[in-house]
Design an enzyme around this catalytic site. Sequence first.
Site, PDB file in Angstrom:
ATOM      1  N   ARG A  36       0.829  -1.213   0.000  1.00  0.00           N
ATOM      2  CA  ARG A  36       0.000   0.000   0.000  1.00  0.00           C
ATOM      3  C   ARG A  36       0.861   1.261   0.000  1.00  0.00           C
ATOM      4  O   ARG A  36       0.470   2.281  -0.569  1.00  0.00           O
ATOM      5  CB  ARG A  36      -0.930   0.002   1.217  1.00  0.00           C
ATOM      6  CG  ARG A  36      -2.161  -0.854   0.980  1.00  0.00           C
ATOM      7  CD  ARG A  36      -3.060  -0.834   2.195  1.00  0.00           C
ATOM      8  NE  ARG A  36      -4.394  -1.334   1.869  1.00  0.00           N
ATOM      9  CZ  ARG A  36      -5.314  -1.600   2.775  1.00  0.00           C
ATOM     10  NH1 ARG A  36      -5.064  -1.426   4.059  1.00  0.00           N
ATOM     11  NH2 ARG A  36      -6.505  -2.036   2.413  1.00  0.00           N
ATOM     12  N   LYS A 193     -14.868 -13.501   9.739  1.00  0.00           N
ATOM     13  CA  LYS A 193     -16.281 -13.568  10.135  1.00  0.00           C
ATOM     14  C   LYS A 193     -17.252 -13.479   8.970  1.00  0.00           C
ATOM     15  O   LYS A 193     -17.121 -12.622   8.099  1.00  0.00           O
ATOM     16  CB  LYS A 193     -16.590 -12.419  11.095  1.00  0.00           C
ATOM     17  CG  LYS A 193     -15.956 -12.595  12.456  1.00  0.00           C
ATOM     18  CD  LYS A 193     -16.352 -11.450  13.333  1.00  0.00           C
ATOM     19  CE  LYS A 193     -15.881 -11.677  14.755  1.00  0.00           C
ATOM     20  NZ  LYS A 193     -16.160 -10.490  15.571  1.00  0.00           N
ATOM     21  N   GLY A 346      -5.688  -6.075   2.456  1.00  0.00           N
ATOM     22  CA  GLY A 346      -4.393  -6.040   3.140  1.00  0.00           C
ATOM     23  C   GLY A 346      -3.740  -7.405   3.233  1.00  0.00           C
ATOM     24  O   GLY A 346      -2.596  -7.597   2.812  1.00  0.00           O
ATOM     25  N   GLY A 369     -12.087  -4.080   1.949  1.00  0.00           N
ATOM     26  CA  GLY A 369     -13.524  -3.806   2.067  1.00  0.00           C
ATOM     27  C   GLY A 369     -14.014  -2.925   0.925  1.00  0.00           C
ATOM     28  O   GLY A 369     -15.087  -3.154   0.350  1.00  0.00           O
TER      29      GLY A 369
HETATM   30  C1  3PG Z   1      -8.632  -1.938   5.247  1.00  0.00           C
HETATM   31  O1  3PG Z   1      -7.511  -2.381   5.496  1.00  0.00           O
HETATM   32  O2  3PG Z   1      -9.604  -2.651   4.988  1.00  0.00           O
HETATM   33  C2  3PG Z   1      -8.796  -0.446   5.157  1.00  0.00           C
HETATM   34  O3  3PG Z   1      -7.616   0.196   5.488  1.00  0.00           O
HETATM   35  C3  3PG Z   1      -9.950   0.026   6.006  1.00  0.00           C
HETATM   36  O4  3PG Z   1      -9.714  -0.271   7.347  1.00  0.00           O
HETATM   37  P1  3PG Z   1     -10.949  -0.493   8.317  1.00  0.00           P
HETATM   38  O5  3PG Z   1     -11.611  -1.771   7.865  1.00  0.00           O
HETATM   39  O6  3PG Z   1     -10.376  -0.592   9.696  1.00  0.00           O
HETATM   40  O7  3PG Z   1     -11.884   0.683   8.161  1.00  0.00           O
HETATM   41 MG    MG Z   2     -10.595  -4.363   6.693  1.00  0.00          MG
END
Ligand code: 3PG
Ligand code: MG
Length: 396
Positions: A36, A193, A346, A369
């Site tokens: 990233r 989950k 990630g 997400g």
């Molecule tokens: C992720 O890694 O999915 C994004 O950086 C968003 O993070 P979050 O799900 O904690 O909002």
């Molecule tokens: Mg996430």
Amino acid sequence: MTYLRMENLDLAGKRVMIREDLNVPVAGGKVTSDARIRAALPTIRLALNKGAAVLLLSHLGRPVEGEPDPQFSLRPVADRLSELLGIPVRLEADWLDGVEVASGQVVLCENVRFNPGEKKNDEALARRMAGLCDVFVMDAFGTAHRAQASTEGIVRTARLACAGPLLSRELDALQKALNHPEQPLLAIVGGSKVSTKLTVLDTLLDKVDELIVGGGIANTFIAAVGHPVGRSLFEPDLLPEAQRLIRKAHDAGGSIPIPVDVVVAESFSNDAVPLVRMVDQVQPGEMILDIGPRTIVEYSEIIAGAGTILWNGPVGVFEFEAFSAGTRGVAEAIGRSGAFSIAGGGDTLAAIDAFCEPDDISYISTGGGAFLEFVEGKTLPAVQALQDLYQHSVSS
Ligand code: 3PG
Ligand code: MG
């Protein structure tokens, strides 16, 4: 999609605040996967080349707001960023009251989620951040699905807000890939989950031919078809939902395959002793931590037959060597396939870093997400805000 783009703006001498998604895995004070960070470099370099003074914003993890916790500090990110850019990147802990930065310099503001009001998109906080810059650049595709103060709120309150090149490149590429996907379409969704990915799984079933689930999500599906899962992470409340999704896939002529074998252990650790079991043989004291070798072969065949593959989330605890074979197998099968493959998230990026060659995946998204919500056809709030802003500017 129409919005103002950073590429088209004059940034010379301007204070430019760029929201990136530098939410990367960190262990022992070091960034363990910098995908990233690398993805954000062209945007940062472009802003510097245009003569901007650059302020960077990002979150890291999910700290409690108002309680700056060193565990969630962006320090390791600042260090890695300095190495990659070849210039010092100062980490500013207290930045909300103002930051000194000159043209050609980059300052990384400490974790935006340390600020109370970030997550609930507090307008006063968004205004305070917006007040620190002349131009706000939303470039965090990975966080574009969150309506938070540093993503959506600030777009609505900044003097001038635009999309950064990474965000627009992501949107353009995904749109292009999803408009006319080569059939059959396969999605691989891992994660811990079902509850957090229920709507994603549900909507994906309207679009895909096969849906492979992995990780804790798969455990809930294994339990839903009546197999014991021992002490595995799973969600008993969601068994009926998992059963409904299996029927839904079936009724549409597709399937959600259940692993035939799994790798179990009695503890969750790197040195736990791995044992391969048929999926109906998991013992009460055991945890499922990966898919087994026969399942790897089965999934690899499904992957080989796909025309388009969407991949988000590992199928096992791949951070532990003993439980990494499943995710490695899936990654390698995707690499071998001739399908158009899109991967994001990630953990997925970390798995690609570990198991794939850069060219193995057709398109790698920095979003997890956000990537899934885009695939679902949902509007990403921060992108919507940029579009609204553009509409407003042309109609007024
Ligand atoms: C992720 O890694 O999915 C994004 O950086 C968003 O993070 P979050 O799900 O904690 O909002
Ligand atoms: Mg996430």
